[in-house]
Scaffold this motif. Structure first.
Motif, PDB file in Angstrom:
ATOM      1  N   LEU A  65      -6.067  -1.855  -1.730  1.00  0.00           N
ATOM      2  CA  LEU A  65      -4.992  -2.087  -0.687  1.00  0.00           C
ATOM      3  C   LEU A  65      -5.321  -1.478   0.611  1.00  0.00           C
ATOM      4  O   LEU A  65      -5.270  -2.084   1.786  1.00  0.00           O
ATOM      5  CB  LEU A  65      -3.487  -1.643  -1.198  1.00  0.00           C
ATOM      6  CG  LEU A  65      -2.893  -2.728  -2.323  1.00  0.00           C
ATOM      7  CD1 LEU A  65      -1.769  -1.907  -2.792  1.00  0.00           C
ATOM      8  CD2 LEU A  65      -2.583  -3.944  -1.631  1.00  0.00           C
ATOM      9  N   THR A  66      -5.612  -0.326   0.439  1.00  0.00           N
ATOM     10  CA  THR A  66      -6.246   0.459   1.796  1.00  0.00           C
ATOM     11  C   THR A  66      -7.338  -0.163   2.553  1.00  0.00           C
ATOM     12  O   THR A  66      -7.222  -0.529   3.605  1.00  0.00           O
ATOM     13  CB  THR A  66      -6.624   2.135   1.079  1.00  0.00           C
ATOM     14  OG1 THR A  66      -5.565   2.522   0.544  1.00  0.00           O
ATOM     15  CG2 THR A  66      -6.669   2.755   2.489  1.00  0.00           C
ATOM     16  N   LEU A  89      -4.640   1.167  -4.958  1.00  0.00           N
ATOM     17  CA  LEU A  89      -4.433   1.790  -3.748  1.00  0.00           C
ATOM     18  C   LEU A  89      -5.621   1.688  -2.925  1.00  0.00           C
ATOM     19  O   LEU A  89      -5.740   1.566  -1.737  1.00  0.00           O
ATOM     20  CB  LEU A  89      -4.016   3.327  -4.012  1.00  0.00           C
ATOM     21  CG  LEU A  89      -3.786   4.054  -2.542  1.00  0.00           C
ATOM     22  CD1 LEU A  89      -2.560   3.574  -1.772  1.00  0.00           C
ATOM     23  CD2 LEU A  89      -3.528   5.600  -2.742  1.00  0.00           C
ATOM     24  N   GLU A 143       0.879   4.110  -2.959  1.00  0.00           N
ATOM     25  CA  GLU A 143       0.734   5.432  -2.586  1.00  0.00           C
ATOM     26  C   GLU A 143       1.589   6.316  -3.232  1.00  0.00           C
ATOM     27  O   GLU A 143       1.161   7.315  -3.983  1.00  0.00           O
ATOM     28  CB  GLU A 143       0.740   5.685  -0.990  1.00  0.00           C
ATOM     29  CG  GLU A 143      -0.169   6.648  -0.748  1.00  0.00           C
ATOM     30  CD  GLU A 143      -0.256   6.817   1.205  1.00  0.00           C
ATOM     31  OE1 GLU A 143       0.686   6.109   1.697  1.00  0.00           O
ATOM     32  OE2 GLU A 143      -1.199   7.407   1.685  1.00  0.00           O
ATOM     33  N   CYS A 173      -6.063  -3.063   4.234  1.00  0.00           N
ATOM     34  CA  CYS A 173      -5.413  -2.822   5.444  1.00  0.00           C
ATOM     35  C   CYS A 173      -6.327  -2.336   6.516  1.00  0.00           C
ATOM     36  O   CYS A 173      -6.271  -2.698   7.668  1.00  0.00           O
ATOM     37  CB  CYS A 173      -4.504  -1.624   5.197  1.00  0.00           C
ATOM     38  SG  CYS A 173      -2.910  -2.126   4.499  1.00  0.00           S
ATOM     39  N   ARG A 176       0.859  -1.371  -0.003  1.00  0.00           N
ATOM     40  CA  ARG A 176       0.084  -0.114   0.063  1.00  0.00           C
ATOM     41  C   ARG A 176       0.990   1.241  -0.062  1.00  0.00           C
ATOM     42  O   ARG A 176       0.406   2.106  -0.684  1.00  0.00           O
ATOM     43  CB  ARG A 176      -1.022  -0.016   1.430  1.00  0.00           C
ATOM     44  CG  ARG A 176      -2.018   1.010   1.161  1.00  0.00           C
ATOM     45  CD  ARG A 176      -2.447   1.261   2.483  1.00  0.00           C
ATOM     46  NE  ARG A 176      -1.480   1.620   3.629  1.00  0.00           N
ATOM     47  CZ  ARG A 176      -0.993   2.604   3.774  1.00  0.00           C
ATOM     48  NH1 ARG A 176      -1.171   3.792   3.007  1.00  0.00           N
ATOM     49  NH2 ARG A 176      -0.063   2.999   4.729  1.00  0.00           N
TER      50      ARG A 176
END
Ligand code: FMN
Ligand code: SF4
Ligand code: FES
Lengths: 178, 594
Positions: free
Chosen positions: B469-470, B466, B445, B473, B441
Motif C-alpha cells: 500500500l505504501t 502495508l 499501519e 501511495c 494504508r
C-alpha cells in the motif's frame, strides 16, 4: 544482600533513597495482588516516569519471578518506557479522525520548531514528542495532548501557542523553585 | 470610593452553596484581613461562573481572569497568599476544563433514542445519590429480591441484547454458558479497552455514568454466580479510571457492592485494572492475560472464557455498553427493549461520529436507522458541503461503506453483508477529498503496529500489505499489486488466531471492492484522484489570488516558499515536502494542488 544492587547505576531510581521508597511502597501494596505485576508496572511508570532495567530486576527479585517475565511484560506494552522522558510530553494523536483532521501536518510543524522527531526528547530534557493512539476526543480532531491536557482543533499556526503553554509551565516551575 | 486592585467573584449558585461557597467566602475574608489585603481586594458574590457540576465551588479573580475551582476552605490561605500577596497563579487550583468539552454530546437529535447515554451530562458522575435519584440501583434491588439468576438471564434473553463490543453475540447466551459451568469461583469482566481509533462511546459512559456499568456488572455477576469482577480500562482514559474508582467506593459505602448486597446472601466486589497501550488487549482472551499481569497475547479458543477464563475459572466478558443496558432492561422490561431495533438487532446503539461530518460527537440510535439518516439527519451532512465518499465502521477491523449503501439499515447483519462490521461503534465519515489507498494504508499501519506478533500470517502479512500500500501511495505501484493485496488479505484472514488478524484486511478488501479505480489510477496512471498522496501531487500558488501576505512562507516547515510582501509567492517543488500546511493557513484559497 543483593548482588545486582551493587551494579545499579547511581542515578537509577533503585539507587536513590527517596525513589526507592516509592518503589518499595508500590511493591508492598501490590505484590500479592492477583495479576499484580501489571498494576505495579503501571504505578512505577506513573510515579517514577519509566521502568529502567534495574527497576525491572528489582521488581522481579521482590516478586520472586524471573526477570525475563518482567521484561516480557514491559516490552509488550507501549506505555512502559525504559528510559526517562522529558519533563513534559507532547503527544500527537494518530487516531483515524486526527489523521484525517491534519495531525501529520502538525507533526511537521513540531519537527520544525523543536528539532526532534516523534519518540525523541529535546536536548534540554524539557519536551518529549510522541505519537499516541486515539485519545477519544475525536470530535475535536486534530488533537494534541500536552501532559494530560487535551488540545483540540489545533491548526498548524496555533501550534506554537501550545508550545508556549509548556514553556510557561517550565518557567513557572523554575521560578517557584528559585 | 475605595479602589480595589482585584476583585474575587465567588459563585453562590445553589450547587456551589451546597458544596460550601459560604465557608469559602468567610475564609477569604479572614485571610484577606490576616494578610492586610482588605483594602486592596474586594470579595463579591455572583451567580454561576463555571459548570457547577464540574467546578463547584468556584471563584473568579479579576482583572486577572483566573478561574479557581473545586475549592475547599483549606485551600484558601495558600490561594490568598500566593495569588494576592505574591502575585502567582496557583496552577493546581485553576479550573480544569471538562477534559473534553461537551461538544461531543449535544442534546438528542430527533432520530435519537437515549438509553445508555440517558444520564450522561445530566447527573454528577461522582455523586452516587444523583444516580440513585434516576432510579439507580433499583434494577439491582429488583433482580436480587424478586428474580432468580435464571429469570434474570431469561429476561435479558427476551430483550435480545447482543454484545456491543464487536461480534454481537447474544449476551444472555454467554451468561448462561458461564452459569452452567460447575465451578465455585467465577468472574465477570468488563471490556473498557475501547481501542478503535475514532471510538469514544465507552469513555463517555464511564466518565459520565459509571454506576450504570457497576450496576449492570453486579446484575450479571448475580445471574452468573460470580463473586468478583474486573473492569479493564485502557491507560489512555485516566479520567474514566478515576471516576470508576470513585463510583466503586461509593457503591461499597451504600452496600451495593461487597458482602451481602442489600441484605441478601449475594456478595460481589469489583476492581479496576489498567491496560498499558496495547490494542490487542481489547480481544477478550488477551484482555484476561493482561489482567493476570502477563503479556496481552490472545489465546486460542476453545476453551472459551465462559469455561476457562481468568485464572482458569469461568469468566464472562462484556463490553461497557452491554452492561450499561442491563439495568434498564431489568427495570423497564425486555418487551420495551425488544420493541426497538430490527428483527435480529434489538435496542439502541451508541456511535461516535467523527471525520468530515458537520456534527461530530456521540449519538444513540435504535438499530434499523439508515446510514443516510445518521450521516445527514443527525450528522448534518458533510463539512464544507463537500461530497460524501464513504463511511468507515467497526474500527481497524471494519470496512468502508460507499454512498450506494447509504440507505442500508444499520444492524449487525446488514453491515456484515456489505463487508464491514458493527464493531464497537466508531463511525468515520470521509469526504470526496479522501484517498482510499491512503486510508487503507493508514489502517494497515495501525494493525501492523498493533499485531502482537504471535502468528506469522498476521505479523508478516500485515507488514507485506502495508509495504504494498505504501508503494502504491508513493507512485511506485506495480502491475499485479491489486491481485497481491487480495491474495494476501485472504491468507491473513484465514490463518490468523485472533480477530485482529482475521479482521485486519477488511479495510483493504472493502476499499478495493468499492474504490478499485482509485487503486488503478495510482498504479497505472501514477495519479492520486483525491490529491492526497504526496508523491503524486504538487502545490502551486495561484497568481492573482495570492495577496503576498506571507503567512504561508512563515508557516512552511521547510522554507520552500519565497516571495516579496504583497507579491505572489512561489513554492519550490524540490524543497516542498507536500505537507499542505500552506493550504491550511492561507486565508485567500490561493493554493492549489495539481
Ligand atoms: C483485536 C480486537 C480488539 C477488540 N477490542 C475491543 C474493545 O476495545 N472493546 C470491546 O468491548 N471489545 C473488543 N473486542 C471484542 C472482544 O473480544 C469481545 O468480543 C467483547 O469484549 C465481548 O463483549 P460483548 O459480548 O459485550 O460484545 C475486540 C476484539 C478484537 C479481536
Ligand atoms: S492474529 Fe495477530 S494479533 Fe491476533 S494473536 Fe495472531 S499475531 Fe496476535
Ligand atoms: S482520533 Fe484523535 S482523538 Fe480519536
Amino acid at each position: 544482600m543483593l548482588k545486582f544492587l551493587e551494579s545499579v547505576p547511581a542515578n537509577d531510581p533503585v539507587a536513590k533513597p527517596e525513589q526507592r521508597q516509592i518503589i518499595d511502597r508500590i511493591l508492598n501494596e501490590n505484590k500479592n495482588l492477583p495479576g499484580g505485576l501489571m498494576v505495579i508496572l503501571n504505578e512505577l511508570q506513573n510515579q517514577i516516569g519509566f521502568v529502567s532495567p534495574s527497576m525491572q530486576q528489582y521488581v522481579a527479585y521482590r516478586m520472586r519471578i524471573p526477570v525475563s517475565t518482567v521484561h516480557g511484560v514491559v516490552s509488550f506494552y507501549s506505555f512502559f518506557t525504559t528510559t526517562p522522558r522529558g519533563r513534559h510530553t507532547i503527544k500527537f494523536c494518530m487516531g483515524t479522525a486526527c489523521y484525517v483532521g491534519g495531525v501529520p501536518q502538525l507533526i511537521e510543524k513540531a519537527k520544525q520548531i523543536l528539532g526532534v522527531d516523534p519518540g525523541q526528547t529535546t536536548p534540554d530534557g524539557n519536551i518529549t514528542v510522541e505519537l499516541c493512539r486515539c485519545v477519544g476526543a475525536c470530535s475535536q480532531a486534530p488533537v494534541v495532548v500536552v501532559d494530560e491536557e487535551i488540545h483540540g482543533r489545533v491548526r498548524p499556526n496555533k501550534f506554537p501557542q501550545i508550545l508556549r503553554t509548556v514553556q510557561d509551565k517550565e518557567k513557572q516551575i523554575s521560578e517557584q523553585a528559585a | 470610593m475605595a479602589f480595589y486592585r482585584s476583585h474575587i467573584l465567588v459563585s453562590v449558585d445553589p450547587k456551589c452553596l451546597k458544596k460550601g461557597a459560604h465557608e469559602i467566602l468567610d475564609a477569604l475574608q479572614d485571610e484577606l484581613v490576616a494578610n492586610g489585603l482588605v483594602d486592596e481586594v474586594q470579595v463579591l458574590e455572583t451567580s454561576r461562573i463555571g459548570d457547577p457540576d464540574l467546578h463547584a465551588p468556584d471563584l473568579m479573580v479579576y482583572p486577572d481572569g483566573v478561574h479557581y475551582a473545586n475549592l475547599s476552605v483549606d485551600d484558601i490561605p495558600f490561594l490568598v497568599e500566593e495569588h494576592f500577596l505574591k502575585g502567582r497563579i496557583v496552577e493546581k487550583l485553576k479550573a480544569r476544563e471538562r477534559l473534553v468539552s461537551d461538544e461531543e454530546l449535544s442534546a438528542p437529535k430527533s432520530k435519537e433514542v437515549r438509553v445508555v447515554l440517558r444520564n450522561c451530562g445530566k447527573i454528577d458522575p461522582n455523586n452516587i445519590e444523583e444516580y440513585i435519584a434516576e432510579d439507580g440501583y433499583m434494577a439491582l434491588a429488583k433482580a436480587l429480591t424478586e428474580m432468580t439468576p435464571e429469570t434474570v438471564i431469561d429476561t435479558v434473553m427476551q430483550s435480545g441484547l447482543r454484545g456491543r463490543g464487536g461480534a454481537g453475540f447474544l449476551t444472555a447466551q454467554k451468561w448462561k454458558l458461564t452459569r452452567q459451568v460447575p465451578e465455585k469461583i467465577k468472574y465477570v469482566g468488563c471490556n473498557a479497552d475501547e481501542g478503535d481509533p475514532g471510538a469514544f462511546m465507552n469513555r463517555r459512559v464511564l466518565e459520565s455514568d459509571p454506576h450504570a456499568v457497576v450496576e449492570g456488572m453486579t446484575i450479571a455477576a448475580y445471574a452468573i454466580g460470580a463473586s468478583r469482577g474486573y473492569i479493564y480500562c485502557r491507560a489512555e482514559y485516566p479520567l474514566a479510571v478515576k471516576t470508576l474508582n470513585i463510583a466503586i467506593m461509593q457503591a461499597r459505602e451504600f452496600g451495593f457492592l461487597g458482602k451481602n448486597i442489600m441484605g441478601t446472601d449475594f456478595s460481589f466486589d469489583l476492581e479496576v485494572r489498567m491496560g498499558a497501550g496495547a490494542f490487542v488487549c481489547g480481544e477478550e482472551t488477551a484482555l484476561m492475560s493482561s489482567i493476570e499481569g502477563k503479556r496481552g497475547e490472545p489465546r486460542p479458543r476453545p476453551p472459551f472464557p465462559s469455561v476457562k477464563g481468568l485464572w482458569g475459572k469461568p469468566t464472562n466478558i462484556n463490553n461497557v455498553e452491554t452492561y450499561a443496558n442491563v439495568p434498564q432492561i431489568i427495570l423497564r422490561g425486555p418487551q420495551w427493549y425488544a420493541s426497538m431495533g430490527t428483527e435480529k438487532s434489538k435496542g439502541t446503539k451508541t456511535f461516535a461520529m467523527a471525520g468530515d461530518v458537520k456534527n461530530t460527537g456521540l449519538i444513540e440510535v435504535p438499530f434499523g436507522i439508515t446510514l443516510r439518516e445518521i450521516v445527514y439527519d443527525i450528522g448534518g451532512g458533510i463539512k464544507d458541503d463537500k461530497g460524501f465518499k464513504a463511511i468507515q465502521t467497526g474500527g481497524p477491523m471494519g470496512g468502508f461503506i460507499p454512498a450506494e449503501y447509504l440507505d442500508l439499515p444499520v444492524d449487525y447483519e446488514a453491515l456484515a453483508s456489505v463487508g464491514s462490521i458493527m464493531g464497537s461503534g466508531g463511525m468515520i465519515v470521509v469526504d470526496d477529498e479522501t484517498c482510499m489507498v491512503d486510508m487503507a494504508r493508514f489502517f494497515m499501519e495501525f494493525t501492523q503496529d498493533e499485531s502482537c506478533g504471535k502468528c506469522v500470517p498476521c505479523r508478516v502479512g500485515t507488514r507485506r500489505l502495508l509495504e504494498i500500500l505504501t508503494r502504491i501511495c508513493e507512485g511506485k505501484g506495480q502491475d499485479g499489486d491489486i491481485e497481491r493485496l487480495e491474495e494476501l488479505s485472504e491468507e491473513i484472514r484465514a490463518a490468523s488466531l485472533c480477530g485482529l488478524g482475521q479482521g485486519a484486511p477488511n479495510p483493504v478488501i472493502t476499499a478495493l471492492k468499492y474504490f478499485r479505480q482509485e487503486y488503478e489510477a495510482h498504479i497505472y496512471e501514477k495519479r492520486c484522484p483525491a490529491k492526497v498522496c504526496r508523491a503524486l501531487i504538487t502545490y502551486e500558488i495561484i497568481d492573482g489570488v495570492c495577496t503576498g501576505c506571507t503567512v504561508c512562507a512563515r508557516n512552511c516547515p521547510v522554507n520552500a516558499i519565497s516571495g516579496e510582501r504583497r507579491q505572489t509567492h512561489i513554492i519550490d517543488p524540490d524543497t516542498c515536502i507536500r505537507c499542505g500546511i500552506c493550504m491550511q493557513v492561507c486565508n485567500f484559497n490561493a493554493i492549489r494542488i495539481n
